[in-house]
Motif scaffolding. Sequence first.
Motif, PDB file in Angstrom:
ATOM      1  N   GLU A 180       5.398 -24.944  13.538  1.00  0.00           N
ATOM      2  CA  GLU A 180       5.126 -24.390  14.876  1.00  0.00           C
ATOM      3  C   GLU A 180       5.155 -25.454  15.969  1.00  0.00           C
ATOM      4  O   GLU A 180       4.306 -25.511  16.855  1.00  0.00           O
ATOM      5  CB  GLU A 180       3.783 -23.650  14.865  1.00  0.00           C
ATOM      6  CG  GLU A 180       3.780 -22.490  13.892  1.00  0.00           C
ATOM      7  CD  GLU A 180       2.404 -21.923  13.608  1.00  0.00           C
ATOM      8  OE1 GLU A 180       1.417 -22.412  14.196  1.00  0.00           O
ATOM      9  OE2 GLU A 180       2.309 -20.988  12.801  1.00  0.00           O
TER      10      GLU A 180
ATOM     11  N   LYS B 295       2.850 -16.025  18.826  1.00  0.00           N
ATOM     12  CA  LYS B 295       2.148 -17.021  18.012  1.00  0.00           C
ATOM     13  C   LYS B 295       1.185 -17.835  18.874  1.00  0.00           C
ATOM     14  O   LYS B 295       0.043 -18.109  18.475  1.00  0.00           O
ATOM     15  CB  LYS B 295       3.152 -17.931  17.318  1.00  0.00           C
ATOM     16  CG  LYS B 295       2.526 -19.028  16.452  1.00  0.00           C
ATOM     17  CD  LYS B 295       1.621 -18.463  15.349  1.00  0.00           C
ATOM     18  CE  LYS B 295       2.417 -17.783  14.262  1.00  0.00           C
ATOM     19  NZ  LYS B 295       1.540 -17.353  13.127  1.00  0.00           N
TER      20      LYS B 295
ATOM     21  N   PRO C 272       8.685 -18.995  14.811  1.00  0.00           N
ATOM     22  CA  PRO C 272       7.342 -18.569  14.400  1.00  0.00           C
ATOM     23  C   PRO C 272       7.315 -17.122  13.913  1.00  0.00           C
ATOM     24  O   PRO C 272       8.006 -16.263  14.453  1.00  0.00           O
ATOM     25  CB  PRO C 272       6.522 -18.710  15.693  1.00  0.00           C
ATOM     26  CG  PRO C 272       7.285 -19.656  16.547  1.00  0.00           C
ATOM     27  CD  PRO C 272       8.732 -19.436  16.214  1.00  0.00           C
TER      28      PRO C 272
ATOM     29  N   THR D 233       4.532 -14.164  13.326  1.00  0.00           N
ATOM     30  CA  THR D 233       3.152 -13.746  13.562  1.00  0.00           C
ATOM     31  C   THR D 233       2.945 -12.408  12.869  1.00  0.00           C
ATOM     32  O   THR D 233       3.556 -11.404  13.250  1.00  0.00           O
ATOM     33  CB  THR D 233       2.857 -13.623  15.063  1.00  0.00           C
ATOM     34  OG1 THR D 233       3.270 -14.816  15.730  1.00  0.00           O
ATOM     35  CG2 THR D 233       1.359 -13.432  15.293  1.00  0.00           C
TER      36      THR D 233
END
Length: 265
Positions: free
Chosen positions: A97, A129, A199, A201
């Motif tokens: 990240e 994220k 990312p 999520t």
Amino acid sequence: MKKYTLFLSIIVLSFSTLKALRLKRFTSFDAQTIAYEDTGRGKAVLLLHGFINTGANWRKTALYKDLIEKGFRVIVPDMRGNGASDKPHEDKFYQNEAEVKDLIGLISSLKIKDYTLVGYSRGAIVAAKLLTKDKRITKAILGGVGQHFTNPDWGRRKMFAEAFSGKAHLHPATAGAVAYAKSIGADTIALGFLQKYQPVTLPTELMKIKKPVLIICGEEDLDNGDPKVLQSYFKNAQLKLVKGNHNGTYRTQAFADELVKFIEL
């Protein structure tokens, strides 16, 4: 004629130089440099651009103009791998990240205590994220996305990662995007890393968010899933649909009007 051409070249060069001088630089956690623009002195709004885009794409929109005119402080970065920011060609610079860490660090360096977060397309994926990581976010807008980014095995993401890295034959769905990226001088290798380490999520993470969220998409836009499904993952999310497709919606006045209304609530 030669003098006229030279004069025009000087004007273009001067304009480009002024644009470059307007950008500031932030050194992130891993010594990578992130370029950004910071305009205004009011309540802070962070705008995150989409894939094969830069902060300049936001600066051409009705939303950017309206936020500045209404007295907001607008921060517009070129996220790593894009624009005037660093574009390293190693996995380690995109893993874990890294983009989210860049943004948290940038906001801290600017000593901003709270802000509104806006992301469109891939920028919204990064924003989701970031929303789970940074308590300073008071509300968030996710534009041009449905629920697909919450799937770690999202096939479209993997297909784009392989296409931009050059590790696979171009699929009809990716050939146009790669050609466009090359035509504007974007770093396709960096873009491949951004897709590879994009990312994820999970819905369970989004369900923990209590802050107000606006999900907004063009009526013709299902490129990244169903925004209605994404809305169901949040406890406190509104959904707005405006006229437009994926690539054009964020430029429209209708999009800007809905966002400004939500931000000013």
